[in-house]
Design a protein around this motif. Sequence first.
Motif, PDB file in Angstrom:
ATOM      1  N   LEU A   1       1.676 -11.795  11.459  1.00 49.47           N
ATOM      2  CA  LEU A   1       2.250 -12.028  12.794  1.00 49.47           C
ATOM      3  C   LEU A   1       1.228 -11.798  13.917  1.00 49.47           C
ATOM      4  O   LEU A   1       1.558 -11.293  14.995  1.00 49.47           O
ATOM      5  N   ASP A   2      -0.021 -12.154  13.631  1.00 52.76           N
ATOM      6  CA  ASP A   2      -1.050 -12.163  14.677  1.00 52.76           C
ATOM      7  C   ASP A   2      -1.073 -13.569  15.275  1.00 52.76           C
ATOM      8  O   ASP A   2      -1.644 -14.499  14.707  1.00 52.76           O
TER       9      ASP A   2
ATOM     10  N   ARG B   1       6.793  -6.259  16.136  1.00 51.95           N
ATOM     11  CA  ARG B   1       7.161  -7.446  16.904  1.00 51.95           C
ATOM     12  C   ARG B   1       8.666  -7.514  17.169  1.00 51.95           C
ATOM     13  O   ARG B   1       9.144  -8.469  17.767  1.00 51.95           O
ATOM     14  N   TYR B   2       9.403  -6.507  16.736  1.00 51.80           N
ATOM     15  CA  TYR B   2      10.868  -6.588  16.847  1.00 51.80           C
ATOM     16  C   TYR B   2      11.354  -6.190  18.236  1.00 51.80           C
ATOM     17  O   TYR B   2      10.906  -5.197  18.818  1.00 51.80           O
ATOM     18  N   GLU B   3      12.303  -6.964  18.758  1.00 50.55           N
ATOM     19  CA  GLU B   3      13.072  -6.588  19.937  1.00 50.55           C
ATOM     20  C   GLU B   3      14.512  -7.022  19.716  1.00 50.55           C
ATOM     21  O   GLU B   3      14.777  -7.969  18.967  1.00 50.55           O
ATOM     22  N   SER B   4      15.416  -6.302  20.360  1.00 49.55           N
ATOM     23  CA  SER B   4      16.815  -6.721  20.386  1.00 49.55           C
ATOM     24  C   SER B   4      17.104  -7.230  21.788  1.00 49.55           C
ATOM     25  O   SER B   4      16.955  -6.486  22.763  1.00 49.55           O
TER      26      SER B   4
ATOM     27  N   ALA C   1      15.107 -10.547  17.864  1.00 47.10           N
ATOM     28  CA  ALA C   1      14.110 -11.366  18.562  1.00 47.10           C
ATOM     29  C   ALA C   1      12.713 -10.960  18.132  1.00 47.10           C
ATOM     30  O   ALA C   1      12.465  -9.808  17.752  1.00 47.10           O
ATOM     31  N   CYS C   2      11.820 -11.915  18.212  1.00 43.45           N
ATOM     32  CA  CYS C   2      10.409 -11.678  17.939  1.00 43.45           C
ATOM     33  C   CYS C   2       9.662 -11.635  19.266  1.00 43.45           C
ATOM     34  O   CYS C   2       9.753 -12.570  20.073  1.00 43.45           O
TER      35      CYS C   2
END
Length: 549
Positions: free
Chosen positions: A340-341, A389-392, A398-399
């Motif tokens: 995930l770069d 990279r995780y967000e809510s 979400a990424c």
Amino acid sequence: MTIKIHFNGRSVAVESDSDRSVLELARKAGWHIDAKCGGRGSCASCNVLLGEGRYRVFDEEIEVLPEQRREVLSCQTKVLSENAEFFIPRSSVISFDGARIADEMEIPEHAFNPRFKVGCGVAVDVGTTTVVAALLDLKTGKVLSRESLYNQQILKADDVVSRISLCNTEGQLEALQELVIGHTLNPLIHKLCAGTGTAPEEIVHLAVSGNTVMMHIFFGVSPVSIGTIPFKPVSHFFKSTATELGIDINPGALVEDVPAISGYVGGDITSDLYASNLWKNSGLTVLIDIGTNGEMAACLDGKISACATAAGPAFEGAGLLHGARAASRAIDTIKYDANLDFELTVIGEPNPMGLCGSAIIDFIADGFRCKLINMMGRYDVEMLRKNFRYESVCNMHACMLVAPELSATGESITITEGDIAEILKAKAAIYGGLKSLLAELGKTVQEIDHIVLAGGFAKHINLENAICIGLLPDIGTEKYEVIGNGSLAGAALALLDQSTEQAYLELIKKPEIVTLNQTDHFTNHFQEALAIPNLEEDDFPSMGTDKAE
């Protein structure tokens, strides 16, 4: 009342009354707030922050105290008190800087026989989002210059359905016509003339090509009939003069459009078909214009079938949390693997504020390949967490694509599972429409001999990634041809060869229109295409569909 408006470090005071919306006040101050739904309060793209003052939001009166801020929809908010103020976030303002508009065209061989033997002509492609104009010398046939601009109708509404709806309101048809002619086409003509030393009076012929709704509005004819069953246009073609339409060229200049095939298969497709000579090819050849309407045609040994599918404006960034048009500060390409770069490219300035349609196609394709995204469009949340990279966001996984300190807004740029779902619905409409169109001919996607992709969006997508997510058939990239602006080329041919007028009128009679919602199979094909790349594995033999969820 005096209202103070703040944006990007600049403040402007404007006079108002309680009948004007905050959206109207911002536009009066010179800032183009995005209102994708036409100001109906349904798209949430026109958000502003209210400062101290009293306001009416929808039907509720509210008061914002000093040092408070309240986020509202500008189209549904009116100011009730003196010396109120509001703040416009950058994400709510349409940027016209660095707009990426496809203005390349390839004019095929033709008999050079213009209706007017001296002077100049202007060919125009009027798209829902963009307008392109080319100045041609009618004595030599040479293209002297090209210019492009966003269709300023996007200031009022984002798509054709919203614009049809607006035309039900008194005065809005005239307002939309003024936006496309007075605020879009005339400035383009002035730039064409200034850049070539041409006097506007020398322009004696103007030919315009576009979808049927855009042509109705351009000529000042209500398109409301196209929005209701049986979706019939008032006319398939129009003619007028520059004076009647308020176009800044020779007052008596002839203005005409390329005739439409049906209510939702417009003159732009007529132009594409004619310019590509598609119907003259042997075998099964397909034309696809990837846009909000998803217009397409299939030609089988001279027989033509055509349809339009409501893909919506998701490929132009609409409906996505951080979606953007292809303009300055928009991410336009993405590459990554399981680490995930992200390798990103950004149009114009380096710090992005959103991502456009080509980028999210890249994101979904690479995500599917590295198993970040499964075939139903869901994230591997643990992979996101592991790589920080995780967000809510809005109760959705979400990424985080861009960290806050690297974005132009100071907030992270994310892609939610809801964003992915919007793109999957848009691509399912395109692919499901194509399969249904071919089924009417007794054919399958694997029997296609040649595919022509038309329209500006097709010029900038990664073809392999579009196939990977199931937007386009998996038949080998060597069978694809990406043409330039076929709609503009069709308008140019109308200027350069007067025999095209009759040819167009004959061509629009050839296609059999397939109404997708009246077929037996579109719903099934659409639902299958909601998966990545598709639930029908035989359609995508090279993709190695992974059913893990």
